[in-house]
Write a protein that holds these residues in place. Structure first.
Motif, short mmCIF file in Angstrom:
data_model
loop_
_atom_site.label_atom_id
_atom_site.label_comp_id
_atom_site.label_asym_id
_atom_site.label_seq_id
_atom_site.Cartn_x
_atom_site.Cartn_y
_atom_site.Cartn_z
N GLU A 1 -3.68 -4.74 -11.89
CA GLU A 1 -2.79 -4.00 -12.99
C GLU A 1 -1.63 -4.47 -11.93
O GLU A 1 -0.86 -4.04 -10.40
CB GLU A 1 -2.09 -2.53 -12.87
N VAL B 1 2.86 -4.02 -11.31
CA VAL B 1 3.92 -2.71 -11.02
C VAL B 1 4.48 -3.12 -12.97
O VAL B 1 5.23 -4.61 -12.76
CB VAL B 1 5.00 -3.37 -10.55
N ARG C 1 9.85 -0.51 -11.24
CA ARG C 1 10.26 -1.91 -10.17
C ARG C 1 11.07 -1.32 -9.34
O ARG C 1 11.46 -2.04 -8.15
CB ARG C 1 10.28 -2.72 -10.88
N ASP D 1 -2.87 2.18 -4.60
CA ASP D 1 -4.41 1.40 -4.50
C ASP D 1 -3.84 0.43 -3.40
O ASP D 1 -4.76 -0.51 -3.72
CB ASP D 1 -2.80 0.68 -5.93
N GLN E 1 8.73 -11.61 -8.43
CA GLN E 1 9.89 -11.09 -7.64
C GLN E 1 11.15 -12.09 -7.02
O GLN E 1 12.48 -11.47 -6.84
CB GLN E 1 9.02 -10.17 -6.34
N ARG F 1 2.02 4.60 -5.52
CA ARG F 1 1.34 3.67 -6.28
C ARG F 1 0.66 2.98 -5.09
O ARG F 1 -0.86 2.67 -4.70
CB ARG F 1 2.32 2.39 -7.57
N LEU G 1 6.58 3.74 -5.97
CA LEU G 1 6.54 2.83 -5.88
C LEU G 1 5.03 2.62 -4.61
O LEU G 1 4.68 2.27 -4.20
CB LEU G 1 7.25 1.71 -5.57
N LEU H 1 0.91 -2.96 -3.91
CA LEU H 1 2.45 -3.60 -5.54
C LEU H 1 2.12 -5.19 -5.43
O LEU H 1 1.67 -5.68 -4.81
CB LEU H 1 2.63 -3.34 -4.64
N TYR H 2 1.91 -5.80 -7.03
CA TYR H 2 1.43 -6.70 -7.53
C TYR H 2 3.37 -6.97 -8.32
O TYR H 2 2.91 -5.55 -9.17
CB TYR H 2 0.27 -6.42 -8.04
N LEU H 3 3.77 -7.29 -7.65
CA LEU H 3 4.87 -7.58 -8.51
C LEU H 3 5.22 -8.77 -8.85
O LEU H 3 5.74 -9.59 -8.11
CB LEU H 3 5.66 -7.34 -7.03
#
Length: 264
Positions: free
Chosen positions: A20, A22, A27, A40, A48, A36, A33, A43-45
């Motif tokens: 999933e 962010v 953000r 998890d 960016q 999260r 963050l 962090l899937y950004l």
């Protein structure tokens, strides 16, 4: 069908899932963050970075590699179509270690304000970029043990540094699942950290295994995947277990990526 180092991943819902990203709403919320990341391990950004920044570096990389045999002769270096013939490993090493890695273009990418500035904001301090910076290219069709990144967590390679180091993985170009991007073992940072702290385990600087399906089965966990786009980045804990899948891109594109590490 997805494979890693020749092992076929179990695609059942209990063993394979999607990451999933962010949400935009958090953000710029540092506390959210961190929560999260602790939950998890990553962090899937999305986006960016400016996609053009990434595309420009990809073109530069494959231009520098033009006479090594890794790209299709006459193809556009911005695309990076993999050749199937012989490669010149000496020329690849020379291009990497004499030109690309020590060069200004790579320094500008890895120290870009959208990277270094983000870590300064997230860590709340001046930051240090580790010298351990890695660029990988994998041509379509390459498979077998040692081709894809095997399952590991980064701290085992960083014993002289802080455990509070964060890694950033950057796909250098669009990287759909078929191209062999990074995959994370869900929840693995919790048991990896617990093993080190509670039992005093300090695994050697080596991968855990090339057999991703067996590792997921042993921990009753899922491997998490994503279709990355140029400009996306992954930030992850030094304890989260990750690997990559084999490149079976139907368009014949080489998977190009870099991973770097920052700490306070």
């Amino acid at each position: 069908m997805l494979t890693s180092n020749g092992y076929t991943l179990d695609d059942s819902p209990s063993r394979l899932g999607r990451m999933e990203p962010v949400p935009d709403a958090i953000r710029r919320d540092k506390d959210a963050l961190w929560d999260r990341l602790r939950r998890d391990g990553y962090l899937y950004l999305p986006q960016q970075l400016d996609p053009q920044l990434v595309a420009s570096f990809r073109e530069y990389y494959f231009t520098a590699m033009a006479d090594t045999g890794i790209t299709e002769h006459g193809s556009d270096p911005a695309v990076g179509i993999g050749a199937q013939g012989e490669i010149d490993r000496a020329k690849i090493r020379a291009a990497l270690f004499d030109e690309i890695v020590p060069g200004e273009r790579y320094a500008a990418l890895t120290g870009h304000p959208d990277i270094r500035g983000w870590f300064e904001w997230f860590l709340g301090d001046d930051v240090h970029l580790h010298r351990r910076k890695i660029i990988r290219h994998i041509r379509p069709g390459e498979s077998g043990i040692g081709t894809a990144t095997q399952a590991h967590y980064d701290l085992v390679y960083l014993r002289q540094g802080s455990e509070r180091v964060l890694s950033m993985w950057i796909p250098l170009g669009d990287c759909p699942v078929e191209q062999g991007g990074l995959t994370y073992l869900e929840g693995s940072h919790h048991w990896a950290l617990a093993a080190e702290r509670e039992r005093g385990d300090r695994p050697p600087a080596a991968s855990i295994t090339a057999d991703l399906p067996a590792l997921a089965e042993a921990h009753d966990a899922r491997w998490l995947l994503a279709d990355y786009r140029a400009g996306d980045v992954m930030v992850h804990s030094s304890y989260v277990v990750h690997a990559s899948t084999d490149n079976v891109d139907p368009q014949g594109r080489i998977r190009l990526s870099t991973d770097i590490r920052y700490q306070r």
